[in-house]
Design a protein around this motif. Structure first.
Motif, PDB file in Angstrom:
ATOM      1  N   VAL A   5      70.570  76.800  50.480  1.00  0.00           N
ATOM      2  CA  VAL A   5      70.276  77.836  49.920  1.00  0.00           C
ATOM      3  C   VAL A   5      69.081  77.886  48.843  1.00  0.00           C
ATOM      4  N   HIS A   6      69.095  76.734  48.185  1.00  0.00           N
ATOM      5  CA  HIS A   6      68.103  76.448  47.157  1.00  0.00           C
ATOM      6  C   HIS A   6      66.529  76.387  48.019  1.00  0.00           C
ATOM      7  N   VAL A   9      75.318  78.364  44.555  1.00  0.00           N
ATOM      8  CA  VAL A   9      75.360  78.821  45.888  1.00  0.00           C
ATOM      9  C   VAL A   9      75.342  80.413  45.750  1.00  0.00           C
ATOM     10  N   MET A  10      75.954  81.101  44.840  1.00  0.00           N
ATOM     11  CA  MET A  10      76.200  82.370  44.670  1.00  0.00           C
ATOM     12  C   MET A  10      74.753  83.022  43.951  1.00  0.00           C
ATOM     13  N   GLU A  11      74.432  82.399  43.048  1.00  0.00           N
ATOM     14  CA  GLU A  11      73.447  82.861  42.319  1.00  0.00           C
ATOM     15  C   GLU A  11      71.962  82.299  42.942  1.00  0.00           C
ATOM     16  N   PHE A  12      71.887  81.574  43.780  1.00  0.00           N
ATOM     17  CA  PHE A  12      70.642  81.271  44.468  1.00  0.00           C
ATOM     18  C   PHE A  12      70.435  82.292  45.788  1.00  0.00           C
ATOM     19  N   LEU A  39      77.328  84.520  52.633  1.00  0.00           N
ATOM     20  CA  LEU A  39      77.688  83.428  51.597  1.00  0.00           C
ATOM     21  C   LEU A  39      78.415  84.066  50.433  1.00  0.00           C
ATOM     22  N   ILE A  40      77.681  85.185  49.843  1.00  0.00           N
ATOM     23  CA  ILE A  40      78.065  85.914  48.730  1.00  0.00           C
ATOM     24  C   ILE A  40      79.624  86.404  48.720  1.00  0.00           C
ATOM     25  N   GLU A  86      72.630  85.221  34.698  1.00  0.00           N
ATOM     26  CA  GLU A  86      71.646  84.678  35.875  1.00  0.00           C
ATOM     27  C   GLU A  86      72.001  85.944  37.043  1.00  0.00           C
ATOM     28  N   LEU A  87      73.341  85.534  37.218  1.00  0.00           N
ATOM     29  CA  LEU A  87      73.857  86.564  38.341  1.00  0.00           C
ATOM     30  C   LEU A  87      73.251  88.084  38.370  1.00  0.00           C
ATOM     31  N   HIS A  88      73.611  88.691  37.129  1.00  0.00           N
ATOM     32  CA  HIS A  88      73.111  90.203  37.002  1.00  0.00           C
ATOM     33  C   HIS A  88      71.495  90.064  37.203  1.00  0.00           C
TER      34      HIS A  88
END
Length: 782
Positions: free
Chosen positions: A505-506, A548-551, A535-536, A591-593
């Motif tokens: 994902v990165h 993984v979620m944030e990327f 993935l999310i 970071e997610l937001h």
């Protein structure tokens, strides 16, 4: 400036050959009957070109996934009047009986067939056609060639292709009618891996003039037949052959041997033990020896000089191994891999294989890669330790050897695991400055080959980690489509390995950042958006907000930038539902937001998609996020950006009663006023066009104000990056129009004026042709 490692360009011959092979129908060939590829009638090619075409073709087939093989390629060389072949190297399952039959009229001098498991006894007939000219023949690992398929006789119908559908491992009757009768010119023969059912003595008896024989992994029923070449044989390879006193006695009669290999894999169970007496006899009797390999043998008795008696120097008489003190001159090559003898101080040989130091390890990789992958694998593993723990001093050689091993054995899992691991350390920052663009591209190619052919976790992880050593996307752009397809395959929902997911994902995120829109659109069509959302979804089910979620959200933010089609895919794949679920499940993940709101800013920039955002639920969420202090001003800023584009469509599209448009706009004003204009930003703009379109308008003053604030923040905090961009995209003219519009809010005009002044100062500082600079209201700056 000195050339970097591996920077030598391809020869013109190589470039022209590759071009012709990629464009056969435009250069040498035409489409004939039943779409068969035919050589043009005015083409006549000498052996130097034909050999290069065939051997390069095989290399491209095995190492370039973008290269399309031609079904009838070998038919192009069926007529020796227009094409001449002399030296051909074919390998692995791609080669079929019909390919050898196609070239059977050629006067081949050398034919090397390696691991060609799809060849059956039909090919033995083709071999017989070369008997008058063949000097060198290799059948290493082609054991199926001695078996008939479907009970077909040796003289089978030349035109039948029935065997092509057979399994490569399918064996039927052993072919007993073939021998080497008539191969009078044959001098070099490699029968490594020949079936144990065959009797080498019967098969080889007709060959009177052999000078080199390789019987690796062959079961010998007797040994006396070797003496028929007593006066001629210069090279004998008996790797992994069951040695005995009888066989050693026979070998000692071959007094003209210059190369002798009686090595074995150390893990192989053998009754034979090497002794000081045997080693001494070999040295004393085979006086012409220049190369000897005894790798893998356990010495039954001690034959090394005690350390305190060792003499300085490299002459044979000063050897730390007693038997080698009998040598008349130093050996050119000595194989001591997997023996304790490689650790002694003085070894009378110019090139030694072993595990004592980097040089010995590299020599082992070089010597054993082609025919002994089981040894090469272990040597590469030792190189991995050297690169990881110590320092690799022969970087170019090490890289080239590992690349060659990975290309040669792309279907060998152990080589792919150790090779990809070694490449990770050999391409890291410590060695990077010494590597050329070409060499690094070769590394990328073999890494992608590994990813393509192995879904095994360790190979995939090693390959992904190695790719992280490269500048992304710049160094991967020449394989952009291929690398994205492979990474998306890794990220399929069935794959559960967390470490690989995180790295992949990165890489995906880095690959879609800072590339042009047609690249993003192409990747979007590969299923990039859907894969990230899957993935999310999985992370939501696990109630886990990790990298993984944030990327994944960050990758979606990047791939939707100025690409309406990808924004549409995001909405079509339930992207907004996942956005709301993530907000609810992870209310404190700043970071997610930020990543999610950045993505929605891209969606809001597409006029045709904004109606899908204009719902009470979404507008309420965006309005509430205006108060967010998460990640500095980023979440609030992005939420305001989304609303600014929605407001720009005017009051007539606002069909909902709650929340009211004026109340949301008032909240936007309050949010903008609360931001620090000198805030450093965690954002990257490639173009200001979506912001600039909000300037010369009176439909939504708050949208105009957000745009002028955004521009001033960016040009004042990052002037060298954003001032040229704003000037280039006509920002100065549009800011002038903001000042001219009566509907513009006074605060907005102040911000526009600050922008204008800042741009003038920047222009003056970076230009020597300004004579006078005047503000638009006629007042001089100075």
């Amino acid at each position: 400036m000195a050339a970097k490692a591996g920077d030598n360009p391809d020869s013109l011959m190589t470039l022209a050959t590759v071009f012709c092979l990629r464009n056969l129908k435009k250069t040498m060939c035409y489409q004939g009957f039943r779409n068969k590829l035919c050589l043009r009638s005015d083409i006549f090619l000498p052996s130097e070109i034909c050999d290069k075409l065939v051997n390069t073709y095989m290399e491209l087939v095995h190492t370039d996934s973008n290269f399309e093989p031609e079904e009838s390629f070998f038919q192009l060389f069926s007529d020796p009047r227009s094409t001449r072949l002399t030296r051909v190297q074919l390998r692995e399952d791609f080669v079929r009986d019909r390919d050898l039959e196609a070239i059977k009229k050629q006067d081949l001098i050398e034919l090397h067939l390696t691991y060609c498991n799809n060849l059956s006894s039909r090919s033995l007939k083709a071999l017989s056609c070369f008997r008058d000219t063949l000097v060198s023949l290799c059948l290493f690992g082609c054991s199926n060639i001695f078996y008939r398929k479907c009970g077909a006789p040796l003289a089978c119908n030349e035109d039948t292709d029935e065997d092509e559908e057979e399994s490569p491992s399918s064996r039927h009757a052993l072919e007993t009618d073939f021998n080497f009768q008539g191969f009078n010119r044959l001098r070099l023969l490699n029968l490594g891996g020949m079936p144990k059912e065959l009797d080498p003595e019967t098969l080889l008896k007709p060959l009177k003039s052999l000078t080199s024989l390789d019987l690796s992994n062959v079961q010998l029923l007797g040994t006396s037949f070797l003496t028929q070449w007593r006066d001629r044989l210069a090279s004998l390879v008996l790797y992994n052959v069951d040695l005995s006193e009888e066989l050693i006695s026979t070998v000692l009669e071959l007094v003209n041997l210059r190369h002798l290999d009686i090595s074995q894999e150390s893990r192989r169970i053998s009754k034979f033990k090497m002794t000081k007496k045997i080693l001494t006899a070999i040295v004393q009797r085979l006086v012409h020896l220049m190369s000897l390999d005894i790798s893998g043998h356990i010495m039954l008795d001690n034959c090394t000089v005690p350390h305190f008696e060792e003499a300085m120097g490299t002459e044979p008489c000063k050897s730390s191994i007693y038997p080698f003190q009998e040598l008349k001159r130093a050996l050119q090559f000595l194989g001591l891999y997997d023996t304790t003898l490689c650790n002694v101080t003085h070894i009378p040989a110019y090139k030694v294989t072993g595990s004592k130091n980097e040089d010995q390890v590299l020599n082992a990789i070089e010597a054993y890669t082609e025919f002994r992958p089981e040894l090469a694998h272990r040597a590469i593993n030792q190189l991995f330790d050297i690169a990881r723990i110590q320092h690799c001093s022969q970087l170019l050689r090490a890289l080239q050897l590992v690349i060659a091993a990975l290309k040669c054995h792309k279907y060998d899992k152990s080589i792919q695991v150790t090779g990809s691991a070694a490449l990770f350390y050999l391409t890291n920052t410590e060695y990077r400055s010494d590597q050329s663009v070409r060499l690094r591209r070769e590394v990328i190619q073999v890494v992608l080959n590994g990813m393509e052919h192995y879904q095994e976790v360790t190979v995939q992880r090693n390959c992904c980690l190695t790719l992280c050593n490269f500048s992304i996307p710049e160094e991967l752009e020449f394989q952009y489509s291929r690398v994205n397809q492979l990474l998306l395959k890794i990220l399929e929902p069935a794959r559960q390995d967390e470490s690989i997911q995180r790295i992949a994902v990165h890489l995906c995120n880095a690959l879609v950042c800072q590339v042009d829109n047609h690249h993003k659109e192409a990747v979007g069509k590969m299923g990039f958006v859907r894969t990230m959302l899957n993935l999310i979804q999985k992370k939501l089910q696990d109630r886990m907000c990790d990298q993984v979620m944030e990327f994944s959200w960050s990758a979606l933010w990047n791939i939707t930038d100025e690409t309406p089609d990808n924004c549409q895919m995001f909405l079509n794949c339930r992207g907004m539902s996942l956005f709301l679920e993530c907000l609810q499940e992870f209310p404190d993940k700043q970071e997610l937001h930020r990543n999610m709101l950045g993505l929605l800013g891209n969606v809001a920039e597409v006029k045709a998609l904004r109606p899908q955002l204009l719902t009470p639920q979404f507008i309420t969420v965006f309005s509430n996020l205006l108060d967010s202090k998460a990640d500095g001003i980023e979440v609030s800023y992005n939420a305001c950006g989304v609303l600014s584009h929605i407001m720009f469509d005017g009051p007539e599209v606002w069909k909902m009663e709650e929340p009211r448009r004026d109340m949301v706009m008032e909240k936007m004003w309050e949010a903008i006023q609360s931001w620090d204009v000198s805030s450093r930003r965690n954002i990257n703009y490639r173009s200001f066009e979506p912001i600039l379109r909000l300037l010369p308008q009176s439909i939504s003053p708050v949208s105009q104000h957000w745009a002028t604030w955004a521009l001033y923040n960016l040009v004042s905090v990052y002037p060298s990056k954003y001032c040229p961009l704003l000037i280039k995209e006509g920002g100065m003219t549009l800011l002038e129009k903001v000042l001219e519009l009566e509907s513009s809010h006074p605060d907005t005009k102040d911000m526009a004026r600050l922008n204008h002044i800042f741009l003038y100062f920047f222009s003056y500082k970076h230009s020597r042709c300004f004579n006078a600079i005047t503000l638009i209201d006629g007042n001089s700056i100075f």
